[in-house]
Design an enzyme around this catalytic site. Structure first.
Site, PDB file in Angstrom:
ATOM      1  N   HIS A 122      48.191  58.792 -29.615  1.00  0.00           N
ATOM      2  CA  HIS A 122      46.785  57.960 -29.905  1.00  0.00           C
ATOM      3  C   HIS A 122      45.557  59.009 -29.713  1.00  0.00           C
ATOM      4  O   HIS A 122      44.494  58.834 -30.173  1.00  0.00           O
ATOM      5  CB  HIS A 122      46.615  56.569 -29.231  1.00  0.00           C
ATOM      6  CG  HIS A 122      47.522  55.642 -29.896  1.00  0.00           C
ATOM      7  ND1 HIS A 122      48.046  55.588 -31.187  1.00  0.00           N
ATOM      8  CD2 HIS A 122      48.281  54.553 -29.205  1.00  0.00           C
ATOM      9  CE1 HIS A 122      48.791  54.662 -31.304  1.00  0.00           C
ATOM     10  NE2 HIS A 122      48.903  53.922 -30.103  1.00  0.00           N
ATOM     11  N   CYS A 174      56.660  54.638 -17.388  1.00  0.00           N
ATOM     12  CA  CYS A 174      55.714  53.788 -18.466  1.00  0.00           C
ATOM     13  C   CYS A 174      56.706  52.940 -19.266  1.00  0.00           C
ATOM     14  O   CYS A 174      56.479  51.634 -19.042  1.00  0.00           O
ATOM     15  CB  CYS A 174      55.195  54.745 -19.408  1.00  0.00           C
ATOM     16  SG  CYS A 174      53.957  54.108 -20.616  1.00  0.00           S
ATOM     17  N   HIS A 188      51.818  61.199 -20.048  1.00  0.00           N
ATOM     18  CA  HIS A 188      51.786  60.165 -18.786  1.00  0.00           C
ATOM     19  C   HIS A 188      52.938  59.528 -18.354  1.00  0.00           C
ATOM     20  O   HIS A 188      52.768  58.440 -17.671  1.00  0.00           O
ATOM     21  CB  HIS A 188      50.682  58.911 -19.464  1.00  0.00           C
ATOM     22  CG  HIS A 188      51.176  58.369 -20.635  1.00  0.00           C
ATOM     23  ND1 HIS A 188      51.314  58.902 -21.916  1.00  0.00           N
ATOM     24  CD2 HIS A 188      51.781  57.068 -20.461  1.00  0.00           C
ATOM     25  CE1 HIS A 188      51.968  57.789 -22.492  1.00  0.00           C
ATOM     26  NE2 HIS A 188      52.271  56.725 -21.988  1.00  0.00           N
ATOM     27  N   SER A 226      51.166  56.468 -26.913  1.00  0.00           N
ATOM     28  CA  SER A 226      50.182  56.486 -26.381  1.00  0.00           C
ATOM     29  C   SER A 226      49.236  57.951 -26.424  1.00  0.00           C
ATOM     30  O   SER A 226      48.051  57.964 -26.396  1.00  0.00           O
ATOM     31  CB  SER A 226      49.999  56.104 -25.003  1.00  0.00           C
ATOM     32  OG  SER A 226      50.390  54.628 -25.009  1.00  0.00           O
ATOM     33  N   CYS A 260      55.591  59.494 -25.800  1.00  0.00           N
ATOM     34  CA  CYS A 260      55.262  58.067 -25.949  1.00  0.00           C
ATOM     35  C   CYS A 260      53.973  58.117 -27.046  1.00  0.00           C
ATOM     36  O   CYS A 260      53.357  59.104 -27.235  1.00  0.00           O
ATOM     37  CB  CYS A 260      54.637  57.722 -24.631  1.00  0.00           C
ATOM     38  SG  CYS A 260      54.091  55.927 -24.813  1.00  0.00           S
TER      39      CYS A 260
END
Length: 365
Positions: free
Chosen positions: A45, A168, A61, A42, A40
């Site tokens: 980031h 997610c 995650h 995220s 992902c």
């Protein structure tokens, strides 16, 4: 015990797979052997610094696995259970939990973003030095220790890669449609960005019996997958707003979902919503960025802007519900899966993801 894990030690560095010590679960905690983890943005980031996080950290995650052992006091799961991991656990008793917003739980939110367990400590060690858990989970590790509240039992016939994505992307996208916006049947829907979340929004729109479903992406190669999960139209580059309006009798879409987390795309989304329509922000923007959503336009055209965090979900209820939709062939989550990788291929996985590879990549343990 020793586990292999994908860690980040400094912003901008390459992710490194290394051996770490993993301590036993303490009271209220669960040891999970990971079987699959989604790739992902995220996590990326954190690599770029767009999401500040304590370092060093084990990333990941969006994952699923099997419970290997539990700490004292754990009652909701036991050894051998198949679980999907929830990165927004809730206490059930704080203001937000009792007002239907468990994703905003006052007990867990700060601790999860601090990368620790409830008592402020971590379970990973590198040469005796603590290593943090991204989102309290650290799914890019062969084994991980998480709070009991992060574990959601899943039916055993749900494949681990599907269970991971439910953790997610799928819950974020489907939940944005069903829980946040509550899209009525027959509505026109435009989805900006066809990554894992965007494709899941499309899945949710089809499940909600939306009418016109317009997928938008800058990469032409994503059209096939967008259509495979239900998009009726695909707009690529050019004048996005004009493209959406041309497909909605000149008005704009009833609902526009921004699924990337780009302020510029969020502004385009507001233009693409018809007067009286709704813009849903489902993507996570980099911390500190600002989006220009002019008040005069919102007022004069009665447009609504909604934030959707984790699909306004209640994971303990929504994960099994989504899994059942998959098993009953109402939600073809398998169609959004792209390439599969080993943990050692984590940097290749992110290079291909950032490069625009179609579908959600999955690390398979």
């Amino acid at each position: 015990m020793i586990t292999h894990a994908a860690t980040l030690s400094a912003v901008g560095e390459e992710i490194r797979v290394e051996q770490l010590e993993l301590l036993d679960p303490q009271e209220g905690e669960v040891l999970v052997r990971m079987h699959a983890a989604g790739v992902c943005h995220s996590d990326w980031h954190v690599v770029t610094g767009a999401t500040p996080h304590p370092l060093p950290v084990v990333l990941g995650h969006e994952g699923s696995g099997i419970v290997e052992s539990v700490g004292a006091g754990v009652t909701s799961v036991r050894k051998g259970d198949h679980v999907s991991l929830n990165w927004a656990p809730s206490c059930g008793t704080c203001f937000y939990c009792t007002h239907g917003r468990p994703g905003l739980c006052g007990t867990f939110v700060k601790l999860i973003w601090a990368g620790t367990m409830l008592n402020g400590s971590t379970r990973f060690r590198r040469n005796g030095i603590p290593v943090y858990h991204f989102s309290g989970l650290a799914c890019f590790s062969e084994r991980t220790v998480v709070p009991e509240q992060c574990c959601v039992r899943m039916p055993r016939d749900v494949p681990f890669d599907i269970a991971a994505l439910i953790g997610c992307a799928v819950t974020t996208g489907v939940g944005a449609v069903l829980n946040t916006a509550k899209v009525p049947a027959g509505s026109s829907v435009a989805v900006l960005g066809c990554g894992g979340v965007g494709l899941s929004v499309i899945l949710g729109a089809i499940l909600a019996n939306a009418g016109t479903v317009i997928a938008v992406d800058r990469i032409p190669g994503k059209e096939a997958m967008a259509r495979s999960v239900g998009a009726s139209h695909f707009v690529c580059n050019g004048d996005i707003v004009a493209g959406i309006k041309n497909l909605t009798e000149g008005r704009g879409a009833d609902y526009v979902f921004e699924a990337v987390g780009s302020p510029a795309l969020q502004e385009i989304g507001l233009e693409a919503v018809r007067p009286g329509g709704t813009l849903v922000l489902a993507g996570i923007s980099p911390v500190g960025t600002r989006t220009n959503l002019p008040g005069a336009l919102l007022t004069r055209q009665e447009k609504t802007v909604m934030g959707s965090y984790y699909g306004t979900s209640h994971p303990q209820k929504d994960f099994p519900l989504i899994a059942n939709h998959f098993l009953e062939k109402r939600l073809p989550i398998d169609r959004i899966i792209g390439a599969r990788y080993s943990l050692d291929e984590i940097n290749t996985a992110y290079r291909q993801t950032i490069g625009g590879q179609s579908g959600r990549g999955v690390i398979v343990f």
